[in-house]
Design a protein around this motif. Structure first.
Motif, PDB file in Angstrom:
ATOM      1  N   MET A  68       0.831  -1.366   0.154  1.00  0.00           N
ATOM      2  CA  MET A  68      -0.075   0.110   0.193  1.00  0.00           C
ATOM      3  C   MET A  68       0.876   1.300  -0.152  1.00  0.00           C
ATOM      4  N   ILE A  69       0.422   2.244  -0.895  1.00  0.00           N
ATOM      5  CA  ILE A  69       1.342   3.484  -0.885  1.00  0.00           C
ATOM      6  C   ILE A  69       0.588   4.296   0.093  1.00  0.00           C
ATOM      7  N   VAL A  70       1.159   5.007   0.981  1.00  0.00           N
ATOM      8  CA  VAL A  70       0.767   5.981   1.855  1.00  0.00           C
ATOM      9  C   VAL A  70       1.237   7.237   1.650  1.00  0.00           C
ATOM     10  N   LEU A  71       0.688   8.327   1.421  1.00  0.00           N
ATOM     11  CA  LEU A  71       0.620   9.693   1.411  1.00  0.00           C
ATOM     12  C   LEU A  71       0.733  10.291   2.679  1.00  0.00           C
ATOM     13  N   ALA A  72       1.952  10.631   3.499  1.00  0.00           N
ATOM     14  CA  ALA A  72       1.715  11.089   4.737  1.00  0.00           C
ATOM     15  C   ALA A  72       2.050  12.727   4.753  1.00  0.00           C
ATOM     16  N   LEU A  73       1.259  13.541   5.738  1.00  0.00           N
ATOM     17  CA  LEU A  73       1.291  15.049   5.679  1.00  0.00           C
ATOM     18  C   LEU A  73       1.554  15.577   7.019  1.00  0.00           C
ATOM     19  N   ASP A  74       2.228  16.243   7.206  1.00  0.00           N
ATOM     20  CA  ASP A  74       2.593  16.764   8.641  1.00  0.00           C
ATOM     21  C   ASP A  74       2.583  18.625   8.623  1.00  0.00           C
ATOM     22  N   THR A  75       1.440  19.080   8.968  1.00  0.00           N
ATOM     23  CA  THR A  75       1.538  20.744   9.032  1.00  0.00           C
ATOM     24  C   THR A  75       1.061  21.120  10.570  1.00  0.00           C
TER      25      THR A  75
END
Length: 219
Positions: free
Chosen positions: A1-8
């Motif tokens: 599974m390809i996960v796009l992770a974001l942190d703001t």
């Protein structure tokens, strides 16, 4: 599974692409910007996609930090994650900053319970404790410094985060609310996608208060 992770959620604006099948980080980028996440996030994501030589449509899940942290930054990340999930028809999951900080500390001190503690200012601390295998032992909450010190007195484990010096000046773990975006990605891959859409975790109201309007007298 390809996960796009974001942190703001904090001073960093970060993104990553992670392949959970091979446990491989395909691309990651992080800039310490303080403010301006809305203007910066898409550029960060573009950099990650170029590193991975992939298109956004190849993502199969989105993971995003939901706080506690910067009110504005959290809203930017959550809105972006939910927008991508809707456009790509993929699940989005929320990961708290406290569980991410604890996971980062466990990588440095495996086999130890962790207390994640963020200095919330105004005499308060955002707090949550985790077992040595990452299970949450309580709910994230805002407590006074005195209450946090009482909890710390009986806590047998590591303390991490910006409030660590207030709780255990000697022997504290990391003293900043920072973590690699790769940890958000791995936690996101393991999260339950059926827990609902990610939403901001606010443990108290915003510092800024709306101005009161002016009454207009009838004549």
């Amino acid at each position: 599974m390809i996960v796009l992770a974001l942190d703001t959620a904090g001073v960093d604006c970060a993104a990553a692409l992670y392949d959970s099948g091979s446990d491989t980080m395909l691309g990651e980028a992080s800039d310490m910007i303080g403010k301006g996440h809305a203007e910066h996030l898409m550029g960060i994501i573009d950099r990650v996609l170029k590193q991975a030589d992939m298109k956004l449509a190849m993502a199969e899940r989105v993971a995003v930090t939901i706080g506690p942290g910067s009110f504005t930054g959290i809203r930017v990340g959550v809105a972006a994650a939910r927008g991508f999930a809707l456009a790509l028809n993929i699940p989005a999951v929320g990961i708290t900053t406290l569980e991410t900080m604890a996971a980062a500390q466990r990588e440095k001190t495996p086999g130890r319970a962790v207390l994640a503690a963020m200095d919330a200012k105004r005499g308060e601390i955002y707090l949550q404790s985790f077992s040595a295998d990452g299970v949450a032992l309580d709910e994230p909450r805002a407590v006074t410094i005195e209450e946090a010190q009482s909890i710390t007195a009986t806590f047998d484990g590591e303390i991490t985060g910006s409030a660590a010096p207030l709780l255990r000046p000697e022997g504290a773990g990391d003293q900043a609310n920072k973590f690699p975006i790769s940890i958000v990605a791995r936690l996101g891959a393991a999260a339950d996608p059926g827990s609902g859409k990610p939403k901001p975790l606010y443990l108290r109201g915003p510092d800024a208060k709306p101005q009161a309007g002016f009454a207009i007298a009838r004549v």
